[in-house]
Scaffold this motif. Structure first.
Motif, PDB file in Angstrom:
ATOM      1  N   ALA A  96       0.817  -1.226   0.000  1.00 27.28           N
ATOM      2  CA  ALA A  96       0.000   0.000   0.000  1.00 27.28           C
ATOM      3  C   ALA A  96       0.845   1.268   0.000  1.00 27.28           C
ATOM      4  N   GLY A  97       2.157   1.125   0.006  1.00 25.82           N
ATOM      5  CA  GLY A  97       3.033   2.286  -0.051  1.00 25.82           C
ATOM      6  C   GLY A  97       3.217   2.990   1.276  1.00 25.82           C
ATOM      7  N   ARG A  98       2.950   2.303   2.374  1.00 25.77           N
ATOM      8  CA  ARG A  98       3.135   2.900   3.699  1.00 25.77           C
ATOM      9  C   ARG A  98       4.565   2.654   4.184  1.00 25.77           C
ATOM     10  N   ASP A  99       5.156   3.680   4.802  1.00 30.39           N
ATOM     11  CA  ASP A  99       6.533   3.583   5.275  1.00 30.39           C
ATOM     12  C   ASP A  99       6.639   3.270   6.757  1.00 30.39           C
ATOM     13  N   VAL A 100       5.534   3.470   7.489  1.00 24.65           N
ATOM     14  CA  VAL A 100       5.549   3.301   8.944  1.00 24.65           C
ATOM     15  C   VAL A 100       4.417   2.352   9.344  1.00 24.65           C
ATOM     16  N   VAL A 101       4.745   1.392  10.203  1.00 25.00           N
ATOM     17  CA  VAL A 101       3.728   0.493  10.755  1.00 25.00           C
ATOM     18  C   VAL A 101       3.675   0.707  12.262  1.00 25.00           C
ATOM     19  N   THR A 102       2.503   0.471  12.820  1.00 20.70           N
ATOM     20  CA  THR A 102       2.324   0.694  14.254  1.00 20.70           C
ATOM     21  C   THR A 102       1.381  -0.343  14.829  1.00 20.70           C
ATOM     22  N   CYS A 103       1.410  -0.488  16.141  1.00 18.79           N
ATOM     23  CA  CYS A 103       0.434  -1.309  16.853  1.00 18.79           C
ATOM     24  C   CYS A 103       0.543  -1.004  18.329  1.00 18.79           C
ATOM     25  N   ALA A 104      -0.457  -1.462  19.079  1.00 16.01           N
ATOM     26  CA  ALA A 104      -0.368  -1.489  20.533  1.00 16.01           C
ATOM     27  C   ALA A 104      -0.120  -2.929  20.941  1.00 16.01           C
ATOM     28  N   SER A 105       0.602  -3.120  22.029  1.00 14.72           N
ATOM     29  CA  SER A 105       0.984  -4.481  22.389  1.00 14.72           C
ATOM     30  C   SER A 105       1.390  -4.554  23.846  1.00 14.72           C
ATOM     31  N   THR A 106       1.191  -5.726  24.449  1.00 15.43           N
ATOM     32  CA  THR A 106       1.776  -5.994  25.760  1.00 15.43           C
ATOM     33  C   THR A 106       3.182  -6.563  25.616  1.00 15.43           C
ATOM     34  N   GLY A 107       3.628  -6.767  24.393  1.00 18.16           N
ATOM     35  CA  GLY A 107       4.993  -7.219  24.174  1.00 18.16           C
ATOM     36  C   GLY A 107       5.196  -8.078  22.950  1.00 18.16           C
ATOM     37  N   ASN A 108       4.370  -9.120  22.772  1.00 21.40           N
ATOM     38  CA  ASN A 108       4.594 -10.053  21.674  1.00 21.40           C
ATOM     39  C   ASN A 108       4.352  -9.442  20.310  1.00 21.40           C
ATOM     40  N   ALA A 109       3.219  -8.749  20.145  1.00 25.07           N
ATOM     41  CA  ALA A 109       2.939  -8.128  18.851  1.00 25.07           C
ATOM     42  C   ALA A 109       3.961  -7.040  18.549  1.00 25.07           C
ATOM     43  N   ALA A 110       4.432  -6.358  19.607  1.00 26.71           N
ATOM     44  CA  ALA A 110       5.462  -5.328  19.425  1.00 26.71           C
ATOM     45  C   ALA A 110       6.721  -5.934  18.823  1.00 26.71           C
ATOM     46  N   ALA A 111       7.190  -7.018  19.440  1.00 23.49           N
ATOM     47  CA  ALA A 111       8.395  -7.676  18.944  1.00 23.49           C
ATOM     48  C   ALA A 111       8.177  -8.225  17.544  1.00 23.49           C
ATOM     49  N   SER A 112       7.025  -8.837  17.338  1.00 23.54           N
ATOM     50  CA  SER A 112       6.741  -9.453  16.053  1.00 23.54           C
ATOM     51  C   SER A 112       6.700  -8.417  14.933  1.00 23.54           C
ATOM     52  N   LEU A 113       5.924  -7.369  15.140  1.00 23.54           N
ATOM     53  CA  LEU A 113       5.814  -6.346  14.100  1.00 23.54           C
ATOM     54  C   LEU A 113       7.162  -5.686  13.848  1.00 23.54           C
ATOM     55  N   ALA A 114       7.912  -5.415  14.911  1.00 23.74           N
ATOM     56  CA  ALA A 114       9.209  -4.766  14.742  1.00 23.74           C
ATOM     57  C   ALA A 114      10.161  -5.628  13.922  1.00 23.74           C
ATOM     58  N   GLY A 115      10.145  -6.939  14.179  1.00 19.66           N
ATOM     59  CA  GLY A 115      11.016  -7.832  13.427  1.00 19.66           C
ATOM     60  C   GLY A 115      10.672  -7.864  11.951  1.00 19.66           C
ATOM     61  N   TYR A 116       9.390  -7.931  11.650  1.00 15.61           N
ATOM     62  CA  TYR A 116       8.969  -7.983  10.247  1.00 15.61           C
ATOM     63  C   TYR A 116       9.126  -6.627   9.566  1.00 15.61           C
ATOM     64  N   ALA A 117       8.946  -5.542  10.313  1.00 20.95           N
ATOM     65  CA  ALA A 117       9.193  -4.219   9.736  1.00 20.95           C
ATOM     66  C   ALA A 117      10.660  -4.081   9.341  1.00 20.95           C
ATOM     67  N   ALA A 118      11.540  -4.563  10.216  1.00 19.22           N
ATOM     68  CA  ALA A 118      12.968  -4.524   9.885  1.00 19.22           C
ATOM     69  C   ALA A 118      13.240  -5.342   8.629  1.00 19.22           C
ATOM     70  N   ARG A 119      12.648  -6.498   8.543  1.00 15.82           N
ATOM     71  CA  ARG A 119      12.827  -7.360   7.378  1.00 15.82           C
ATOM     72  C   ARG A 119      12.325  -6.683   6.101  1.00 15.82           C
ATOM     73  N   GLY A 120      11.221  -5.931   6.229  1.00 14.47           N
ATOM     74  CA  GLY A 120      10.627  -5.289   5.067  1.00 14.47           C
ATOM     75  C   GLY A 120      11.130  -3.887   4.786  1.00 14.47           C
ATOM     76  N   GLY A 121      12.030  -3.373   5.632  1.00 17.06           N
ATOM     77  CA  GLY A 121      12.580  -2.045   5.417  1.00 17.06           C
ATOM     78  C   GLY A 121      11.636  -0.921   5.794  1.00 17.06           C
ATOM     79  N   LEU A 122      10.727  -1.166   6.731  1.00 16.80           N
ATOM     80  CA  LEU A 122       9.788  -0.144   7.194  1.00 16.80           C
ATOM     81  C   LEU A 122      10.125   0.273   8.618  1.00 16.80           C
ATOM     82  N   ASP A 123       9.654   1.451   9.015  1.00 13.40           N
ATOM     83  CA  ASP A 123       9.804   1.908  10.391  1.00 13.40           C
ATOM     84  C   ASP A 123       8.652   1.370  11.230  1.00 13.40           C
ATOM     85  N   ALA A 124       8.942   1.014  12.475  1.00 15.78           N
ATOM     86  CA  ALA A 124       7.918   0.534  13.400  1.00 15.78           C
ATOM     87  C   ALA A 124       7.872   1.440  14.616  1.00 15.78           C
ATOM     88  N   ARG A 125       6.649   1.835  14.984  1.00 15.19           N
ATOM     89  CA  ARG A 125       6.431   2.669  16.173  1.00 15.19           C
ATOM     90  C   ARG A 125       5.374   1.989  17.027  1.00 15.19           C
TER      91      ARG A 125
END
Length: 413
Positions: free
Chosen positions: A128-157
């Motif tokens: 979709a052409g988005r450069d930043v991904v975000t979520c709320a998390s108690t920990g697991n989704a945070a780690a998961s999204l951050a890892g995949y964002a790094a893999r995909g070259g996107l910023d995670a907040r």
């Protein structure tokens, strides 16, 4: 650019349909985030696209790409998530008195079930052409999204509650994410993540509202359908812990699809398990009105006071002929050590909640002793070592003398 196997995004409340090619999170006909959307499919197209053998062998969840709501020209962002082992558990089965298998999703790339959804999220965001991904998390989704964002070259907040386990926050920080600790509960962090999505236009991975996230999670149902049928029979029960309700909803949807398409002969009953301190889905399913929306449980991954996917979760329980049960934190810690000492599987508290629920179900004759059960452990134990230490007798301190060892274990003769 095609996604012709996907029909629409359908509101679970009013049935309104929306174009699946747009970035939309909930039905605008309903206030807040109540209008949760469901991805609907043209299963004739899906069936024509799907040509993988149902042999129980799964390298990753992308074996089921024909079922996933991703455009044909999308660059798939993957770390080979899914394809987790389904273990025979003879020692656990003997301890429980019922035939039990364990699906260990703590073996996913970042150590949790949520990788199935994060792969889809980052793939969709990038397409979709988005450069930043975000979520709320108690920990697991945070780690998961951050890892995949790094893999995909996107910023995670990432927005986390201030009391999230520090062990879980180390992961997203190492992956390069901005981790924002909110002085409040998970639900407050969640609300803030929705607000920033509206203001900044970031791509929101929250599985509770992003309709495509449940679709990634449903691959566990596909895998289990293939893995159990390859062993000779579909189990009587699948047991999952419940937080926002997305996981059990996705697992049921995946298994049901394989049954409806004739790939397997039957589908199991779903047993959803919540902690007594975070019981909203259980309460809704059983028709309780006195719902407390403040979560209080050591199983932080399911510490959700206001689940957004209650409708989908309750529908999975009802359609499958299953039910929901509650366990307390002591039950969870006992189940965590039981799984570890019987089968060598180290599960975080939220993952062990499923086993605690099976124990309760056996005690209350919800599950019969002649039935077969699959328990899904959704996260690796190193995510939360403090809770694990609380569940054990701790380390035994000794001096560097043989006498101290003999005092513990007696003479070698």
């Amino acid at each position: 650019m095609t996604m012709d196997h996907v029909d629409a995004l359908e509101c679970t409340l009013c049935g309104a349909e929306y174009d699946p090619d747009q970035v939309i999170y909930t039905c605008p006909e309903h206030e807040g985030v109540k209008g949760i959307l469901e991805v609907t499919y043209d299963y004739d197209v899906v069936h024509d696209r799907f040509d993988a053998p149902l042999d129980g062998v799964v390298d990753s969840q992308w074996k089921y790409a024909a079922f996933l709501p991703v455009h044909d020209d999308a660059e798939v962002v993957t770390l080979d998530e899914g394809g987790t082992d389904l273990f025979d558990a003879p020692n656990l089965s003997d301890a429980l008195g019922v035939e039990t298998l364990v699906k260990d999703d703590g073996r996913n790339p970042t150590g949790c079930f949520k990788d199935r959804a994060s792969s889809i999220a980052v793939t969709k965001a990038k397409h979709a052409g988005r450069d930043v991904v975000t979520c709320a998390s108690t920990g697991n989704a945070a780690a998961s999204l951050a890892g995949y964002a790094a893999r995909g070259g996107l910023d995670a907040r990432i927005f986390v509650p201030g009391d999230a386990p520090t062990g879980k926050l180390a992961q997203p920080l190492v992956y390069g994410a901005d981790v924002l600790a909110v002085d409040g509960s998970y639900d407050e962090a969640y609300d803030l993540s929705v607000d920033v999505t509206d203001e900044y236009g970031w791509y929101n991975r929250n599985a509770a509202i992003n309709p495509f996230q449940v679709e990634g999670k449903r691959t566990v149902g596909h895998e289990l359908a293939g893995q159990t049928s390859a062993r000779g029979d579909v189990p009587d029960w699948l047991v999952f812990s419940m937080g926002d309700g997305c996981t059990i909803a996705g697992a049921w949807k995946g298994f049901r699809e394989f049954r409806d398409l004739g790939y397997v002969d039957d589908a199991p009953k779903m047993l959803g398990v919540q902690a007594t301190g975070a019981s909203s889905i259980h309460d809704a399913f059983h028709g309780h009105d006195d719902v407390d929306d403040v979560a209080d449980t050591l199983a932080d991954s399911i510490a959700v006071g206001r689940p957004r996917n209650t409708v989908k979760a309750c529908r999975a329980l009802e359609e499958s002929g299953g039910t929901a049960l509650l366990v307390d934190d002591d039950d969870i810690l006992d189940a965590q050590t039981l799984l570890g000492r019987t089968e060598g599987i180290y599960s975080e508290p939220a993952g062990a909640t499923a086993l605690a629920g099976l124990q309760r179900a056996l005690a209350e004759d919800v599950v019969e002793r002649d039935e077969t059960v699959v328990v899904c452990s959704t996260g690796f134990g190193l995510k939360d070592t403090e809770s694990a230490l609380d569940a054990t007798d701790g380390v035994t301190a000794i001096d560097p003398r043989m006498e101290d060892v003999r005092d513990l274990y007696g003479s070698a003769e």
